[in-house]
Design a protein around this motif. Sequence first.
Motif, PDB file in Angstrom:
ATOM      1  N   SER A  11       0.810  -1.224   0.000  1.00  0.00           N
ATOM      2  CA  SER A  11       0.000   0.000   0.000  1.00  0.00           C
ATOM      3  C   SER A  11       0.839   1.267   0.000  1.00  0.00           C
ATOM      4  N   GLU A  20      -2.232   3.645  -1.149  1.00  0.00           N
ATOM      5  CA  GLU A  20      -3.162   3.899  -0.050  1.00  0.00           C
ATOM      6  C   GLU A  20      -3.772   5.300  -0.141  1.00  0.00           C
ATOM      7  N   CYS A  75      -6.214   5.528  -3.057  1.00  0.00           N
ATOM      8  CA  CYS A  75      -7.475   4.854  -2.724  1.00  0.00           C
ATOM      9  C   CYS A  75      -8.345   5.762  -1.872  1.00  0.00           C
ATOM     10  N   PRO A 127      -8.381   0.649   0.627  1.00  0.00           N
ATOM     11  CA  PRO A 127      -7.009   0.294   0.221  1.00  0.00           C
ATOM     12  C   PRO A 127      -6.700  -1.190   0.370  1.00  0.00           C
ATOM     13  N   ASN A 128      -7.207  -1.817   1.430  1.00  0.00           N
ATOM     14  CA  ASN A 128      -6.931  -3.242   1.625  1.00  0.00           C
ATOM     15  C   ASN A 128      -7.602  -4.093   0.557  1.00  0.00           C
TER      16      ASN A 128
END
Length: 69
Positions: free
Chosen positions: A6, A43, A46, A53-54
């Motif tokens: 990320s 990250e 996003c 993000p995950n």
Amino acid sequence: MAKISSDMLVGQIVNEHPELIDTLLEVGMHCLGCPSSQMESLEDACMVHGLNPNAVLGILNEKLSEVSE
């Protein structure tokens, strides 16, 4: 096999893994040509686009493992 993290810059991901461009576009990351994407972490990008993000990270790494097989 390399994995996406990320904290990687969006520009770095695109340059090192052009096979992921379509996947990034599909998840809603339409900023790939934007100058900001060259200096923005996955990250951060996003968060700007209202994406988890995950979830995006999981999708990218899954696609990367598919194309590496």
